[in-house]
Write a protein that holds these residues in place. Structure first.
Motif, mmCIF file in Angstrom:
data_model
loop_
_atom_site.group_PDB
_atom_site.id
_atom_site.type_symbol
_atom_site.label_atom_id
_atom_site.label_comp_id
_atom_site.label_asym_id
_atom_site.label_seq_id
_atom_site.Cartn_x
_atom_site.Cartn_y
_atom_site.Cartn_z
ATOM 1 N N UNK A 193 23.724 -84.127 -11.188
ATOM 2 C CA UNK A 193 24.904 -83.195 -11.124
ATOM 3 C C UNK A 193 25.973 -83.777 -11.049
ATOM 4 N N UNK A 194 27.085 -83.357 -11.606
ATOM 5 C CA UNK A 194 28.327 -83.790 -11.664
ATOM 6 C C UNK A 194 29.551 -83.108 -10.714
ATOM 7 N N UNK A 195 30.291 -83.837 -9.829
ATOM 8 C CA UNK A 195 31.211 -83.067 -9.035
ATOM 9 C C UNK A 195 32.680 -83.759 -9.542
ATOM 10 N N UNK B 26 27.198 -86.917 2.019
ATOM 11 C CA UNK B 26 26.289 -88.242 2.632
ATOM 12 C C UNK B 26 24.931 -87.532 2.977
ATOM 13 N N UNK B 27 25.046 -86.072 3.596
ATOM 14 C CA UNK B 27 23.776 -85.586 4.254
ATOM 15 C C UNK B 27 22.961 -84.960 2.888
ATOM 16 N N UNK B 28 23.501 -84.651 1.746
ATOM 17 C CA UNK B 28 22.859 -84.068 0.823
ATOM 18 C C UNK B 28 21.658 -84.551 0.171
ATOM 19 N N UNK B 29 20.596 -84.091 0.339
ATOM 20 C CA UNK B 29 19.261 -84.864 -0.058
ATOM 21 C C UNK B 29 19.222 -85.436 -1.405
ATOM 22 N N UNK B 30 20.050 -84.842 -2.253
ATOM 23 C CA UNK B 30 19.999 -85.319 -3.701
ATOM 24 C C UNK B 30 21.293 -86.234 -4.091
ATOM 25 N N UNK B 31 22.018 -86.876 -2.929
ATOM 26 C CA UNK B 31 22.973 -87.407 -3.075
ATOM 27 C C UNK B 31 22.831 -88.671 -4.298
ATOM 28 N N UNK B 32 21.829 -89.340 -4.247
ATOM 29 C CA UNK B 32 21.801 -90.239 -5.429
ATOM 30 C C UNK B 32 21.867 -89.779 -6.847
ATOM 31 N N UNK B 33 21.741 -88.403 -7.023
ATOM 32 C CA UNK B 33 21.749 -87.688 -8.330
ATOM 33 C C UNK B 33 23.110 -86.810 -8.872
ATOM 34 N N UNK B 34 24.072 -87.228 -7.491
ATOM 35 C CA UNK B 34 25.403 -86.648 -7.918
ATOM 36 C C UNK B 34 26.410 -87.585 -8.267
ATOM 37 N N UNK B 35 27.129 -87.384 -9.346
ATOM 38 C CA UNK B 35 28.120 -88.185 -9.979
ATOM 39 C C UNK B 35 29.512 -87.721 -9.607
ATOM 40 N N UNK B 36 30.343 -88.336 -8.682
ATOM 41 C CA UNK B 36 31.679 -87.769 -8.441
ATOM 42 C C UNK B 36 32.579 -88.418 -9.215
ATOM 43 N N UNK C 171 40.936 -73.579 -16.174
ATOM 44 C CA UNK C 171 40.084 -73.081 -15.306
ATOM 45 C C UNK C 171 40.567 -72.243 -14.159
ATOM 46 N N UNK C 172 41.969 -72.009 -14.163
ATOM 47 C CA UNK C 172 42.748 -71.394 -13.244
ATOM 48 C C UNK C 172 43.081 -72.004 -12.088
ATOM 49 N N UNK C 173 43.057 -73.213 -11.988
ATOM 50 C CA UNK C 173 43.461 -73.940 -10.686
ATOM 51 C C UNK C 173 44.793 -74.000 -10.681
ATOM 52 N N UNK C 174 45.511 -73.514 -9.529
ATOM 53 C CA UNK C 174 46.901 -73.704 -9.218
ATOM 54 C C UNK C 174 47.211 -74.444 -7.963
ATOM 55 N N UNK C 175 46.390 -75.109 -7.599
ATOM 56 C CA UNK C 175 46.463 -76.130 -6.295
ATOM 57 C C UNK C 175 45.494 -76.953 -6.262
ATOM 58 N N UNK C 176 45.539 -77.984 -5.542
ATOM 59 C CA UNK C 176 44.656 -78.888 -5.002
ATOM 60 C C UNK C 176 44.438 -79.057 -3.553
ATOM 61 N N UNK C 177 43.246 -79.644 -3.074
ATOM 62 C CA UNK C 177 42.176 -80.131 -3.981
ATOM 63 C C UNK C 177 41.338 -78.918 -4.536
ATOM 64 N N UNK C 178 40.846 -79.119 -5.784
ATOM 65 C CA UNK C 178 39.989 -78.280 -6.460
ATOM 66 C C UNK C 178 38.492 -78.855 -6.807
ATOM 67 N N UNK C 179 37.496 -78.497 -6.373
ATOM 68 C CA UNK C 179 36.460 -79.205 -6.648
ATOM 69 C C UNK C 179 35.531 -78.293 -7.478
ATOM 70 N N UNK C 180 34.937 -78.772 -8.726
ATOM 71 C CA UNK C 180 34.026 -78.209 -9.629
ATOM 72 C C UNK C 180 32.610 -78.816 -9.724
ATOM 73 N N UNK C 181 31.790 -78.111 -9.286
ATOM 74 C CA UNK C 181 30.240 -78.837 -9.535
ATOM 75 C C UNK C 181 29.672 -78.106 -10.871
ATOM 76 N N UNK D 240 26.911 -77.426 -2.644
ATOM 77 C CA UNK D 240 26.206 -78.384 -3.095
ATOM 78 C C UNK D 240 24.851 -77.835 -3.344
ATOM 79 N N UNK D 241 24.255 -77.070 -2.435
ATOM 80 C CA UNK D 241 23.035 -76.595 -2.549
ATOM 81 C C UNK D 241 22.904 -75.554 -3.539
ATOM 82 N N UNK D 242 23.769 -74.515 -3.302
ATOM 83 C CA UNK D 242 23.775 -73.538 -4.438
ATOM 84 C C UNK D 242 23.903 -74.178 -5.772
#
Length: 242
Positions: free
Chosen positions: A1-3, A26-36, A175-185, A204-206
């Protein structure tokens, strides 16, 4: 998954939001599979290239007195300190951040983007010396583990990685972002603003549980149960309420 995280170094809520997101990650069980990946967003693309003290800029932007601007900056500092982040209230500068964004794209290619972003945030919000200017940026790039000669060449060429910055900004706009921070999963779920760590955990879970092509859903957008969170936009950064 990419964030993907759209930010600007001038944005204190980006600094705070990064810490809250990383707490959840840091507490997400699949942390190793998340690219930021950190993306570019200029709050003031036409801003001056020379650094200027932030308090007068805040006072002008919000139409408040210098004393009120100092109090507002102090309240943002309280939020940062609550996340364990150093923050020198009122003793920072602001300036055009385009060169910073170009360097961050260079750092991404060399696997040091997160390190450079941390160094830039610390320099801008926690150190007396300004984070702006080519010489200072070169020092910070080297501190983040980048090659000084290569980083200097990027800074000397105003077109180096410029298109990458513009592409990030165009994508954010689409994407309609008008401000930051803006996180997209995974380009499916959006989280606006410096939300509490619990909101990032739910996002992250969703996103992990629903990894099928769907339209982008914003968490924390107007009308969403999560509510809005503090962010920075072209008109300035939201101020925490007393």
């Amino acid at each position: 998954m990419r964030v993907e995280i759209w930010t600007d170094i001038n944005c204190p809520w980006c600094y705070i939001g990064k810490a809250r997101f990383e707490q959840a990650l840091a507490a997400f069980p699949h942390r190793a599979e998340v690219e930021v990946v950190h993306r570019s967003f200029e709050l003031d693309p036409n801003g001056p290239r020379d650094a200027r003290p932030v308090i007068p800029l805040l006072a002008t932007k919000y139409g408040m007195s210098l004393e009120q601007a100092e109090a507002a900056e102090a309240r943002i500092a309280e939020n940062a300190h609550g996340e364990g982040l150093p923050y020198l209230a009122g003793r920072r500068d602001a300036a055009n951040s385009f060169d910073m964004h170009r360097l961050l794209h260079f750092a991404l290619e060399h696997g040091r983007q997160s390190e450079l972003l941390d160094v830039l945030y610390r320099a801008n919000f926690a150190e007396e010396r300004s984070a702006f200017g080519a010489d200072r940026l070169l020092e910070l790039a080297v501190e983040a583990g980048l090659d000084g000669g290569a980083a200097g060449a990027v800074l000397a060429d105003p077109e180096a990685y410029a298109e990458a910055v513009r592409e990030d900004e165009a994508t954010a706009s689409a994407m309609g972002a008008t401000g930051v921070p803006f996180f997209v999963l995974d380009r499916r779920l959006g989280v606006s603003g410096a939300q509490p760590a619990e909101t990032f955990t739910r996002a992250l879970e969703q996103a992990w549980e629903s990894r099928v092509p769907t339209p982008l859903i914003q968490v924390g957008a107007a009308g969403d149960a999560a509510g809005d969170a503090e962010a920075c936009g072209p008109d300035g950064c939201e101020l925490p309420q007393r």
